[in-house]
Design a protein around this motif. Structure first.
Motif, PDB file in Angstrom:
ATOM      1  N   PHE A 116       0.857  -1.183   0.000  1.00  0.00           N
ATOM      2  CA  PHE A 116       0.000   0.000   0.000  1.00  0.00           C
ATOM      3  C   PHE A 116       0.896   1.237   0.000  1.00  0.00           C
ATOM      4  O   PHE A 116       1.173   1.806   1.055  1.00  0.00           O
ATOM      5  CB  PHE A 116      -0.915   0.006   1.232  1.00  0.00           C
ATOM      6  CG  PHE A 116      -1.740  -1.241   1.391  1.00  0.00           C
ATOM      7  CD1 PHE A 116      -2.838  -1.474   0.581  1.00  0.00           C
ATOM      8  CD2 PHE A 116      -1.410  -2.175   2.355  1.00  0.00           C
ATOM      9  CE1 PHE A 116      -3.601  -2.621   0.728  1.00  0.00           C
ATOM     10  CE2 PHE A 116      -2.166  -3.333   2.515  1.00  0.00           C
ATOM     11  CZ  PHE A 116      -3.264  -3.559   1.696  1.00  0.00           C
ATOM     12  N   PRO A 117       1.378   1.663  -1.168  1.00  0.00           N
ATOM     13  CA  PRO A 117       2.331   2.779  -1.233  1.00  0.00           C
ATOM     14  C   PRO A 117       1.839   4.060  -0.564  1.00  0.00           C
ATOM     15  O   PRO A 117       2.639   4.836  -0.047  1.00  0.00           O
ATOM     16  CB  PRO A 117       2.544   2.991  -2.732  1.00  0.00           C
ATOM     17  CG  PRO A 117       2.167   1.700  -3.361  1.00  0.00           C
ATOM     18  CD  PRO A 117       1.099   1.103  -2.491  1.00  0.00           C
ATOM     19  N   TYR A 120     -14.505  -0.723  -0.827  1.00  0.00           N
ATOM     20  CA  TYR A 120     -13.541  -0.703  -1.917  1.00  0.00           C
ATOM     21  C   TYR A 120     -13.925  -1.710  -2.988  1.00  0.00           C
ATOM     22  O   TYR A 120     -14.517  -2.754  -2.675  1.00  0.00           O
ATOM     23  CB  TYR A 120     -12.143  -1.067  -1.401  1.00  0.00           C
ATOM     24  CG  TYR A 120     -11.594  -0.116  -0.381  1.00  0.00           C
ATOM     25  CD1 TYR A 120     -10.564   0.764  -0.700  1.00  0.00           C
ATOM     26  CD2 TYR A 120     -12.095  -0.083   0.914  1.00  0.00           C
ATOM     27  CE1 TYR A 120     -10.052   1.645   0.251  1.00  0.00           C
ATOM     28  CE2 TYR A 120     -11.594   0.791   1.871  1.00  0.00           C
ATOM     29  CZ  TYR A 120     -10.572   1.651   1.525  1.00  0.00           C
ATOM     30  OH  TYR A 120     -10.075   2.517   2.463  1.00  0.00           O
ATOM     31  N   VAL A 121     -13.562  -1.412  -4.225  1.00  0.00           N
ATOM     32  CA  VAL A 121     -13.795  -2.320  -5.346  1.00  0.00           C
ATOM     33  C   VAL A 121     -12.541  -2.412  -6.200  1.00  0.00           C
ATOM     34  O   VAL A 121     -11.709  -1.493  -6.197  1.00  0.00           O
ATOM     35  CB  VAL A 121     -14.980  -1.869  -6.241  1.00  0.00           C
ATOM     36  CG1 VAL A 121     -16.299  -1.910  -5.475  1.00  0.00           C
ATOM     37  CG2 VAL A 121     -14.737  -0.500  -6.847  1.00  0.00           C
ATOM     38  N   LYS A 122     -12.431  -3.536  -6.936  1.00  0.00           N
ATOM     39  CA  LYS A 122     -11.382  -3.635  -7.946  1.00  0.00           C
ATOM     40  C   LYS A 122     -11.616  -2.524  -8.956  1.00  0.00           C
ATOM     41  O   LYS A 122     -12.749  -2.312  -9.396  1.00  0.00           O
ATOM     42  CB  LYS A 122     -11.437  -4.985  -8.667  1.00  0.00           C
ATOM     43  CG  LYS A 122     -11.008  -6.144  -7.828  1.00  0.00           C
ATOM     44  CD  LYS A 122     -11.057  -7.429  -8.652  1.00  0.00           C
ATOM     45  CE  LYS A 122     -10.724  -8.606  -7.765  1.00  0.00           C
ATOM     46  NZ  LYS A 122     -10.809  -9.879  -8.501  1.00  0.00           N
ATOM     47  N   LYS A 123     -10.570  -1.819  -9.299  1.00  0.00           N
ATOM     48  CA  LYS A 123     -10.693  -0.680 -10.203  1.00  0.00           C
ATOM     49  C   LYS A 123     -11.385  -1.092 -11.501  1.00  0.00           C
ATOM     50  O   LYS A 123     -11.051  -2.106 -12.103  1.00  0.00           O
ATOM     51  CB  LYS A 123      -9.309  -0.092 -10.499  1.00  0.00           C
ATOM     52  CG  LYS A 123      -9.361   1.249 -11.153  1.00  0.00           C
ATOM     53  CD  LYS A 123      -7.992   1.886 -11.236  1.00  0.00           C
ATOM     54  CE  LYS A 123      -8.126   3.294 -11.766  1.00  0.00           C
ATOM     55  NZ  LYS A 123      -6.834   3.945 -11.823  1.00  0.00           N
ATOM     56  N   GLY A 124     -12.382  -0.303 -11.903  1.00  0.00           N
ATOM     57  CA  GLY A 124     -13.104  -0.556 -13.135  1.00  0.00           C
ATOM     58  C   GLY A 124     -14.194  -1.603 -13.021  1.00  0.00           C
ATOM     59  O   GLY A 124     -14.788  -1.990 -14.031  1.00  0.00           O
ATOM     60  N   THR A 125     -14.473  -2.083 -11.792  1.00  0.00           N
ATOM     61  CA  THR A 125     -15.510  -3.091 -11.578  1.00  0.00           C
ATOM     62  C   THR A 125     -16.397  -2.674 -10.404  1.00  0.00           C
ATOM     63  O   THR A 125     -16.159  -1.634  -9.782  1.00  0.00           O
ATOM     64  CB  THR A 125     -14.903  -4.473 -11.234  1.00  0.00           C
ATOM     65  OG1 THR A 125     -14.435  -4.470  -9.870  1.00  0.00           O
ATOM     66  CG2 THR A 125     -13.769  -4.850 -12.174  1.00  0.00           C
ATOM     67  N   GLU A 173      -5.622   2.605  -1.104  1.00  0.00           N
ATOM     68  CA  GLU A 173      -6.016   2.311  -2.481  1.00  0.00           C
ATOM     69  C   GLU A 173      -4.799   1.795  -3.248  1.00  0.00           C
ATOM     70  O   GLU A 173      -3.663   2.124  -2.931  1.00  0.00           O
ATOM     71  CB  GLU A 173      -6.539   3.574  -3.167  1.00  0.00           C
ATOM     72  CG  GLU A 173      -7.915   3.993  -2.724  1.00  0.00           C
ATOM     73  CD  GLU A 173      -8.437   5.178  -3.513  1.00  0.00           C
ATOM     74  OE1 GLU A 173      -9.645   5.185  -3.788  1.00  0.00           O
ATOM     75  OE2 GLU A 173      -7.647   6.086  -3.852  1.00  0.00           O
ATOM     76  N   GLY A 174      -5.055   0.973  -4.262  1.00  0.00           N
ATOM     77  CA  GLY A 174      -3.958   0.458  -5.081  1.00  0.00           C
ATOM     78  C   GLY A 174      -4.291  -0.887  -5.686  1.00  0.00           C
ATOM     79  O   GLY A 174      -5.463  -1.251  -5.855  1.00  0.00           O
ATOM     80  N   GLN A 175      -3.255  -1.652  -5.979  1.00  0.00           N
ATOM     81  CA  GLN A 175      -3.415  -2.933  -6.667  1.00  0.00           C
ATOM     82  C   GLN A 175      -4.171  -3.975  -5.848  1.00  0.00           C
ATOM     83  O   GLN A 175      -4.906  -4.783  -6.391  1.00  0.00           O
ATOM     84  CB  GLN A 175      -2.035  -3.491  -7.046  1.00  0.00           C
ATOM     85  CG  GLN A 175      -1.317  -2.691  -8.098  1.00  0.00           C
ATOM     86  CD  GLN A 175      -2.080  -2.675  -9.417  1.00  0.00           C
ATOM     87  OE1 GLN A 175      -2.561  -3.694  -9.877  1.00  0.00           O
ATOM     88  NE2 GLN A 175      -2.201  -1.496 -10.009  1.00  0.00           N
ATOM     89  N   TYR A 204      -6.490  -3.654  -2.985  1.00  0.00           N
ATOM     90  CA  TYR A 204      -7.893  -3.398  -2.669  1.00  0.00           C
ATOM     91  C   TYR A 204      -8.607  -2.548  -3.700  1.00  0.00           C
ATOM     92  O   TYR A 204      -9.818  -2.364  -3.613  1.00  0.00           O
ATOM     93  CB  TYR A 204      -8.022  -2.732  -1.296  1.00  0.00           C
ATOM     94  CG  TYR A 204      -7.672  -3.652  -0.156  1.00  0.00           C
ATOM     95  CD1 TYR A 204      -7.989  -5.006  -0.187  1.00  0.00           C
ATOM     96  CD2 TYR A 204      -7.021  -3.166   0.966  1.00  0.00           C
ATOM     97  CE1 TYR A 204      -7.667  -5.847   0.866  1.00  0.00           C
ATOM     98  CE2 TYR A 204      -6.703  -3.999   2.027  1.00  0.00           C
ATOM     99  CZ  TYR A 204      -7.028  -5.348   1.962  1.00  0.00           C
ATOM    100  OH  TYR A 204      -6.715  -6.166   2.998  1.00  0.00           O
ATOM    101  N   GLY A 205      -7.894  -2.006  -4.647  1.00  0.00           N
ATOM    102  CA  GLY A 205      -8.532  -1.175  -5.654  1.00  0.00           C
ATOM    103  C   GLY A 205      -8.791   0.224  -5.129  1.00  0.00           C
ATOM    104  O   GLY A 205      -7.905   0.829  -4.514  1.00  0.00           O
ATOM    105  N   VAL A 206     -10.001   0.710  -5.339  1.00  0.00           N
ATOM    106  CA  VAL A 206     -10.327   2.097  -5.018  1.00  0.00           C
ATOM    107  C   VAL A 206     -11.569   2.160  -4.125  1.00  0.00           C
ATOM    108  O   VAL A 206     -12.385   1.248  -4.109  1.00  0.00           O
ATOM    109  CB  VAL A 206     -10.575   2.922  -6.297  1.00  0.00           C
ATOM    110  CG1 VAL A 206      -9.297   3.009  -7.135  1.00  0.00           C
ATOM    111  CG2 VAL A 206     -11.719   2.354  -7.119  1.00  0.00           C
ATOM    112  N   VAL A 207     -11.694   3.282  -3.424  1.00  0.00           N
ATOM    113  CA  VAL A 207     -12.890   3.508  -2.626  1.00  0.00           C
ATOM    114  C   VAL A 207     -14.071   3.664  -3.583  1.00  0.00           C
ATOM    115  O   VAL A 207     -14.030   4.496  -4.498  1.00  0.00           O
ATOM    116  CB  VAL A 207     -12.753   4.769  -1.738  1.00  0.00           C
ATOM    117  CG1 VAL A 207     -14.078   5.094  -1.056  1.00  0.00           C
ATOM    118  CG2 VAL A 207     -11.649   4.579  -0.707  1.00  0.00           C
ATOM    119  N   TYR A 208     -15.095   2.864  -3.369  1.00  0.00           N
ATOM    120  CA  TYR A 208     -16.310   2.932  -4.188  1.00  0.00           C
ATOM    121  C   TYR A 208     -17.314   3.894  -3.571  1.00  0.00           C
ATOM    122  O   TYR A 208     -17.923   4.697  -4.270  1.00  0.00           O
ATOM    123  CB  TYR A 208     -16.932   1.539  -4.315  1.00  0.00           C
ATOM    124  CG  TYR A 208     -18.201   1.529  -5.123  1.00  0.00           C
ATOM    125  CD1 TYR A 208     -18.146   1.474  -6.509  1.00  0.00           C
ATOM    126  CD2 TYR A 208     -19.455   1.575  -4.508  1.00  0.00           C
ATOM    127  CE1 TYR A 208     -19.314   1.470  -7.268  1.00  0.00           C
ATOM    128  CE2 TYR A 208     -20.623   1.573  -5.251  1.00  0.00           C
ATOM    129  CZ  TYR A 208     -20.551   1.512  -6.628  1.00  0.00           C
ATOM    130  OH  TYR A 208     -21.702   1.513  -7.367  1.00  0.00           O
TER     131      TYR A 208
END
Length: 153
Positions: free
Chosen positions: A9-10, A98-103, A137-139, A141-145
């Motif tokens: 988690f950078p 959180y969701v996988k980015k783009g999903t 956020e990142g690879q 957990y993706g992004v906050v939905y």
């Protein structure tokens, strides 16, 4: 030896509020932690998951799906509603999904603490504190939905 979560988690590398707050434990996961349980796993998975070890839980009245809408529905059962306000307000208890980015596949939940900081349970690993829900956020957990809140009682 402590695990280097900043490699995964950078955003935690520059989060002044990041710290590990518990020992590792497989007793609960992030969804349960955000739901205020620390004695079970919460995840959709059908009847076999619910009864596998007696400690899995998913609400019966909620779709057995990893789509984020199922998680929103599960938290609605606890009195949460979707909100857009990230600002700390001691009258509310908040979570982030959180969701996988783009999903719309849900991957994680974090909860706001009573001091305005955030807490996440990292799988079967540690609980951590972080300054915002966006720090992780990142690879992985993706992004906050979405954010959700309920009145603090």
């Amino acid at each position: 030896m402590s695990f280097d979560y900043t490699a995964i988690f950078p955003g935690l590398a520059t989060d002044k509020d990041f710290k590990i707050t518990s020992p590792e434990t497989p007793d609960y996961n992030c969804i349960a932690w955000a739901y205020h349980y620390n004695d079970r796993w919460m995840w959709p998975g059908g009847v076999s998951e619910k009864t596998l070890d007696g400690f899995h839980f998913w609400p019966d009245d909620v779709s057995d799906s990893t789509d984020v809408q199922s998680f929103i529905d599960a938290f609605r059962l606890k009195g949460y509603s979707v909100c857009n306000d990230l600002d700390f307000n001691p009258q509310y208890r908040k979570i982030a999904l959180y969701v996988k980015k783009g999903t719309t596949i849900c991957t994680h939940a974090a909860r706001e603490l009573s001091n305005g900081l955030w807490s996440s349970k990292l799988g079967s690993g540690h609980d951590i504190q972080h300054g915002t829900p966006y720090s992780i956020e990142g690879q992985v957990y993706g992004v906050v939905y979405c954010l959700m809140r309920k009145p603090y009682k």
